[in-house]
Design an enzyme around this catalytic site. Sequence first.
Site, PDB file in Angstrom:
ATOM      1  N   LEU A   1      -1.342  -2.460  -8.096  1.00 29.25           N
ATOM      2  CA  LEU A   1      -2.470  -1.496  -8.831  1.00 29.25           C
ATOM      3  C   LEU A   1      -1.960  -1.930 -10.379  1.00 29.25           C
ATOM      4  CD1 LEU A   1      -1.672   1.869  -6.569  1.00 29.25           C
ATOM      5  CD2 LEU A   1      -3.432  -0.280  -6.520  1.00 29.25           C
TER       6      LEU A   1
ATOM      7  N   SER B   1     -10.651 -21.304  -9.470  1.00 25.34           N
ATOM      8  CA  SER B   1     -11.001 -21.669 -10.801  1.00 25.34           C
ATOM      9  C   SER B   1     -12.203 -22.540 -11.589  1.00 25.34           C
ATOM     10  CB  SER B   1     -10.604 -20.672 -12.320  1.00 25.34           C
ATOM     11  OG  SER B   1     -11.313 -20.155 -13.315  1.00 25.34           O
ATOM     12  N   ALA B   2     -13.032 -22.395 -11.789  1.00 32.15           N
ATOM     13  CA  ALA B   2     -13.433 -23.257 -12.621  1.00 32.15           C
ATOM     14  C   ALA B   2     -13.268 -23.903 -14.026  1.00 32.15           C
ATOM     15  CB  ALA B   2     -15.644 -23.104 -13.124  1.00 32.15           C
TER      16      ALA B   2
ATOM     17  N   TYR C   1      -3.478 -18.491 -18.734  1.00 28.65           N
ATOM     18  CA  TYR C   1      -4.356 -18.704 -17.614  1.00 28.65           C
ATOM     19  C   TYR C   1      -4.821 -19.218 -16.550  1.00 28.65           C
ATOM     20  CZ  TYR C   1      -7.869 -17.197 -14.403  1.00 28.65           C
ATOM     21  OH  TYR C   1      -8.495 -17.101 -12.925  1.00 28.65           O
TER      22      TYR C   1
ATOM     23  N   LYS D   1      -4.087 -21.452 -12.913  1.00 29.37           N
ATOM     24  CA  LYS D   1      -4.081 -22.235 -12.313  1.00 29.37           C
ATOM     25  C   LYS D   1      -4.472 -23.408 -11.685  1.00 29.37           C
ATOM     26  CE  LYS D   1      -6.286 -18.044 -10.932  1.00 29.37           C
ATOM     27  NZ  LYS D   1      -5.608 -17.011  -9.767  1.00 29.37           N
TER      28      LYS D   1
ATOM     29  N   PHE E   1     -16.416 -19.828  -9.308  1.00 36.63           N
ATOM     30  CA  PHE E   1     -17.117 -19.809 -10.775  1.00 36.63           C
ATOM     31  C   PHE E   1     -17.756 -18.920 -11.428  1.00 36.63           C
ATOM     32  CE2 PHE E   1     -18.463 -24.573 -11.623  1.00 36.63           C
ATOM     33  CZ  PHE E   1     -17.186 -25.135 -10.857  1.00 36.63           C
TER      34      PHE E   1
ATOM     35  N   ASN F   1     -14.553  -8.675 -21.552  1.00 41.26           N
ATOM     36  CA  ASN F   1     -14.075  -9.588 -22.074  1.00 41.26           C
ATOM     37  C   ASN F   1     -15.903 -10.269 -21.671  1.00 41.26           C
ATOM     38  OD1 ASN F   1     -11.737  -9.683 -24.134  1.00 41.26           O
ATOM     39  ND2 ASN F   1     -11.092  -9.651 -21.831  1.00 41.26           N
TER      40      ASN F   1
ATOM     41  N   VAL G   1     -24.050 -12.500 -28.208  1.00 42.19           N
ATOM     42  CA  VAL G   1     -24.300 -13.506 -27.715  1.00 42.19           C
ATOM     43  C   VAL G   1     -23.651 -14.343 -28.782  1.00 42.19           C
ATOM     44  CG1 VAL G   1     -26.192 -15.340 -26.922  1.00 42.19           C
ATOM     45  CG2 VAL G   1     -26.623 -13.196 -27.343  1.00 42.19           C
ATOM     46  N   PHE G   2     -22.254 -15.090 -28.083  1.00 38.28           N
ATOM     47  CA  PHE G   2     -21.223 -15.929 -28.455  1.00 38.28           C
ATOM     48  C   PHE G   2     -22.020 -17.232 -28.654  1.00 38.28           C
ATOM     49  CE2 PHE G   2     -18.475 -13.045 -25.846  1.00 38.28           C
ATOM     50  CZ  PHE G   2     -18.087 -12.193 -27.774  1.00 38.28           C
TER      51      PHE G   2
ATOM     52  N   ARG H   1     -23.801 -20.721 -17.487  1.00 39.53           N
ATOM     53  CA  ARG H   1     -23.412 -21.029 -16.587  1.00 39.53           C
ATOM     54  C   ARG H   1     -23.173 -20.812 -15.039  1.00 39.53           C
ATOM     55  NH1 ARG H   1     -20.476 -22.135 -20.697  1.00 39.53           N
ATOM     56  NH2 ARG H   1     -18.931 -20.663 -21.122  1.00 39.53           N
TER      57      ARG H   1
HETATM   58  P1  NAD Z   1      -8.745  -8.234 -10.568  1.00 40.40           P
HETATM   59  O1  NAD Z   1      -7.467  -8.320 -11.341  1.00 40.40           O
HETATM   60  O2  NAD Z   1      -9.504  -7.019 -10.746  1.00 40.40           O
HETATM   61  O3  NAD Z   1      -7.607  -8.473  -8.922  1.00 40.40           O
HETATM   62  C1  NAD Z   1      -6.347  -8.687  -9.543  1.00 40.40           C
HETATM   63  C2  NAD Z   1      -5.601  -7.885  -8.158  1.00 40.40           C
HETATM   64  O4  NAD Z   1      -4.183  -8.247  -7.795  1.00 40.40           O
HETATM   65  C3  NAD Z   1      -5.668  -6.874  -8.784  1.00 40.40           C
HETATM   66  O5  NAD Z   1      -6.049  -5.412  -8.012  1.00 40.40           O
HETATM   67  C4  NAD Z   1      -4.129  -6.041  -9.349  1.00 40.40           C
HETATM   68  O6  NAD Z   1      -3.801  -5.166  -9.364  1.00 40.40           O
HETATM   69  C5  NAD Z   1      -3.234  -7.367  -7.979  1.00 40.40           C
HETATM   70  N1  NAD Z   1      -2.160  -7.700  -8.778  1.00 40.40           N
HETATM   71  C6  NAD Z   1      -1.626  -8.201  -9.441  1.00 40.40           C
HETATM   72  N2  NAD Z   1      -0.916  -9.112 -10.252  1.00 40.40           N
HETATM   73  C7  NAD Z   1      -0.238  -8.047  -8.998  1.00 40.40           C
HETATM   74  C8  NAD Z   1       1.165  -8.616  -8.367  1.00 40.40           C
HETATM   75  N3  NAD Z   1       2.633  -9.513  -9.229  1.00 40.40           N
HETATM   76  N4  NAD Z   1       1.608  -7.884  -7.092  1.00 40.40           N
HETATM   77  C9  NAD Z   1       0.745  -7.278  -6.435  1.00 40.40           C
HETATM   78  N5  NAD Z   1      -1.091  -7.298  -6.716  1.00 40.40           N
HETATM   79  C10 NAD Z   1      -0.905  -7.794  -7.474  1.00 40.40           C
HETATM   80  O7  NAD Z   1      -8.778 -10.093 -10.900  1.00 40.40           O
HETATM   81  P2  NAD Z   1     -10.367 -10.740  -9.307  1.00 40.40           P
HETATM   82  O8  NAD Z   1     -11.224 -10.959 -10.259  1.00 40.40           O
HETATM   83  O9  NAD Z   1     -10.284  -9.446  -8.123  1.00 40.40           O
HETATM   84  O10 NAD Z   1      -9.447 -12.223  -9.256  1.00 40.40           O
HETATM   85  C11 NAD Z   1      -8.894 -12.497  -8.361  1.00 40.40           C
HETATM   86  C12 NAD Z   1      -8.077 -14.102  -7.922  1.00 40.40           C
HETATM   87  O11 NAD Z   1      -9.674 -14.499  -8.760  1.00 40.40           O
HETATM   88  C13 NAD Z   1      -7.475 -14.011  -9.171  1.00 40.40           C
HETATM   89  O12 NAD Z   1      -6.161 -14.506  -8.887  1.00 40.40           O
HETATM   90  C14 NAD Z   1      -8.087 -14.680 -10.199  1.00 40.40           C
HETATM   91  O13 NAD Z   1      -7.226 -15.472 -11.427  1.00 40.40           O
HETATM   92  C15 NAD Z   1      -9.320 -15.519  -9.962  1.00 40.40           C
HETATM   93  N6  NAD Z   1     -10.724 -15.459 -10.370  1.00 40.40           N
HETATM   94  C16 NAD Z   1     -11.436 -14.550 -10.829  1.00 40.40           C
HETATM   95  C17 NAD Z   1     -12.117 -15.134 -11.785  1.00 40.40           C
HETATM   96  C18 NAD Z   1     -13.117 -14.186 -12.087  1.00 40.40           C
HETATM   97  O14 NAD Z   1     -14.203 -14.417 -13.252  1.00 40.40           O
HETATM   98  N7  NAD Z   1     -13.100 -12.672 -12.062  1.00 40.40           N
HETATM   99  C19 NAD Z   1     -12.720 -16.229 -11.566  1.00 40.40           C
HETATM  100  C20 NAD Z   1     -12.611 -17.497 -11.288  1.00 40.40           C
HETATM  101  C21 NAD Z   1     -10.580 -16.721 -10.639  1.00 40.40           C
HETATM  102  C1  WQD Z   2     -20.531 -15.752 -19.750  1.00 37.41           C
HETATM  103  C2  WQD Z   2     -20.414 -16.375 -20.660  1.00 37.41           C
HETATM  104  C3  WQD Z   2     -19.806 -16.479 -23.426  1.00 37.41           C
HETATM  105  C4  WQD Z   2     -19.416 -12.496 -23.381  1.00 37.41           C
HETATM  106  C5  WQD Z   2     -14.141 -16.589 -17.878  1.00 37.41           C
HETATM  107  C6  WQD Z   2     -12.942 -17.179 -17.732  1.00 37.41           C
HETATM  108  C7  WQD Z   2     -13.025 -18.088 -16.199  1.00 37.41           C
HETATM  109  C8  WQD Z   2     -13.524 -17.445 -15.133  1.00 37.41           C
HETATM  110  C9  WQD Z   2     -14.832 -16.425 -15.590  1.00 37.41           C
HETATM  111  C10 WQD Z   2     -11.252 -16.685 -14.056  1.00 37.41           C
HETATM  112  C11 WQD Z   2     -20.309 -17.255 -22.254  1.00 37.41           C
HETATM  113  C12 WQD Z   2     -21.252 -15.547 -23.695  1.00 37.41           C
HETATM  114  C13 WQD Z   2     -20.381 -13.303 -22.988  1.00 37.41           C
HETATM  115  C14 WQD Z   2     -20.279 -11.495 -24.721  1.00 37.41           C
HETATM  116  C15 WQD Z   2     -21.552 -13.818 -24.682  1.00 37.41           C
HETATM  117  N1  WQD Z   2     -11.960 -15.965 -14.944  1.00 37.41           N
HETATM  118  N2  WQD Z   2     -20.668 -14.643 -23.358  1.00 37.41           N
HETATM  119  N3  WQD Z   2     -21.197 -12.648 -25.217  1.00 37.41           N
HETATM  120  O1  WQD Z   2     -16.093 -17.400 -20.197  1.00 37.41           O
HETATM  121  O2  WQD Z   2     -17.149 -18.293 -18.385  1.00 37.41           O
HETATM  122  O3  WQD Z   2     -15.585 -17.539 -17.770  1.00 37.41           O
HETATM  123  O4  WQD Z   2     -14.618 -15.759 -16.661  1.00 37.41           O
HETATM  124  O5  WQD Z   2     -11.135 -17.914 -13.730  1.00 37.41           O
HETATM  125  O6  WQD Z   2     -11.763 -18.778 -16.533  1.00 37.41           O
HETATM  126  O7  WQD Z   2     -12.580 -17.613 -18.542  1.00 37.41           O
HETATM  127  O8  WQD Z   2     -17.331 -15.707 -18.522  1.00 37.41           O
HETATM  128  O9  WQD Z   2     -18.566 -13.611 -19.127  1.00 37.41           O
HETATM  129  O10 WQD Z   2     -16.309 -14.846 -20.632  1.00 37.41           O
HETATM  130  O11 WQD Z   2     -19.199 -15.745 -20.752  1.00 37.41           O
HETATM  131  O12 WQD Z   2     -21.934 -14.271 -24.900  1.00 37.41           O
HETATM  132  O13 WQD Z   2     -19.561 -11.050 -25.123  1.00 37.41           O
HETATM  133  O14 WQD Z   2     -21.287 -15.218 -21.773  1.00 37.41           O
HETATM  134  O15 WQD Z   2     -19.477 -17.159 -24.156  1.00 37.41           O
HETATM  135  O16 WQD Z   2     -21.136 -18.449 -22.195  1.00 37.41           O
HETATM  136  P1  WQD Z   2     -16.647 -16.967 -18.682  1.00 37.41           P
HETATM  137  P2  WQD Z   2     -17.717 -14.868 -19.271  1.00 37.41           P
END
Ligand code: NAD
Ligand code: WQD
Length: 339
Positions: free
Chosen positions: A36, A127-128, A152, A156, A180, A200, A219-220, A233
């Site tokens: 959690l 992750s991408a 981060y 990965k 992605f 973020n 918009v960044f 994206r």
């Molecule tokens: P999230 O933070 O919503 O879910 C992660 C969960 O893991 C949370 O419920 C957290 O409480 C739990 N957690 C973290 N560390 C823990 C630990 N040591 N022991 C037990 N529980 C733990 O994140 P998400 O968006 O669901 O992402 C899930 C996975 O996918 C992550 O590995 C993330 O890096 C990867 N990922 C996410 C995205 C994205 O944009 N959301 C994109 C690419 C990859």
């Molecule tokens: C998407 C687009 C921003 C916010 C991130 C991680 C990546 C993966 C997915 C975990 C970009 C633009 C964003 C804002 C904006 N996570 N933007 N104004 O950066 O593609 O990927 O999440 O593995 O590792 O880096 O996703 O949703 O932050 O941004 O203009 O306030 O939106 O510049 O082009 P990102 P994002």
Amino acid sequence: MKQETVLVTGGLGYIGSHTVVELLKAGYQVIVVDNLSNSEHFILDRIIRITQKEPIFYQDDVCDLAAMSKIFKKHQVDVVIHFAAFKSVGESVEKPLLYYQNNLISLLNILQLIQENSVKGLVFSSSATVYGEPDELPATEETPFKKALSAYGSTKQMGEEILEKVCDAASFHAISLRYFNPVGAHETALIGELPKGIPNNLFPYVTQTAKGKLAMLTVFGDDYNTVDGTCVRDYIHVVDLAKAHLAACRRIINQECQSSSEVYNIGTGKGTTVLEIIKQFEATTGKSLTHQIGARRPGDAEAVYADCSKAEKELLWKATLNLKDMIQSSWAWENSLNH
Ligand code: NAD
Ligand code: WQD
């Protein structure tokens, strides 16, 4: 017929909770382990409400080897889906050690327990981000990694490398799914993303701005070499993404893996700009979105989208939901939150 057991770490998180729903619907026995640290206990009740089924839940830290060992001794696990990790790119630049500790120790513990307990395999959340700014588009699984800009991203890349080496020398299989940009929420609006503090990521920023929780979306950058100058994206609906995990589990259980560790891009294959998201959000919801053009965000790649043909061919998985579905479900989820 034997009911297969899937242990899901991080199963109350954003992607984990949607995956647990799909696993329960498909008839798997599900064990969730979550500490959690980035989720809420009420998500468990919501999963039960959606599926009318109850996963076994342990509130434990995956980095706690002794606690995890007890769980693996108690249950015969067939496959582990390992979501548990910290995921904020910005925070990982400020607190790199925390990210290496949580994301790598949890993975090493899981690998040790898989090995000791004859688990068939592991699905790993990659992750991408491993591609950085890809040299070729769409990015295929062969597109080379770029040096990670954040701790981060580095966890990965290292995670995938650890899996390759460990699985080469072991009898279980690993499938890394390179997500992605996961967005959207469950169609019931009972589960979705719960960002802590100011988000973020683009989608929660958009819905919170439209809701009036945030004043304005920035918009960044609009001077990129793309159709309208804003970044491109590959946004993928979280329910499609959840289903990719089921496809990976099936491949492991049915012993269809072609090598000890495999990787798949999981996206839609379609690139969308930030301004296109804004326009589509306004058209879909009828809400106008206050926004301004700001500076580029350091570290942002200009364009990233996936070639997903390998997943289609080998995992027999393909995204089916479109941008409208992503926007509608995120907006319904935002409106269901009363804080
Ligand atoms: P999230 O933070 O919503 O879910 C992660 C969960 O893991 C949370 O419920 C957290 O409480 C739990 N957690 C973290 N560390 C823990 C630990 N040591 N022991 C037990 N529980 C733990 O994140 P998400 O968006 O669901 O992402 C899930 C996975 O996918 C992550 O590995 C993330 O890096 C990867 N990922 C996410 C995205 C994205 O944009 N959301 C994109 C690419 C990859
Ligand atoms: C998407 C687009 C921003 C916010 C991130 C991680 C990546 C993966 C997915 C975990 C970009 C633009 C964003 C804002 C904006 N996570 N933007 N104004 O950066 O593609 O990927 O999440 O593995 O590792 O880096 O996703 O949703 O932050 O941004 O203009 O306030 O939106 O510049 O082009 P990102 P994002």
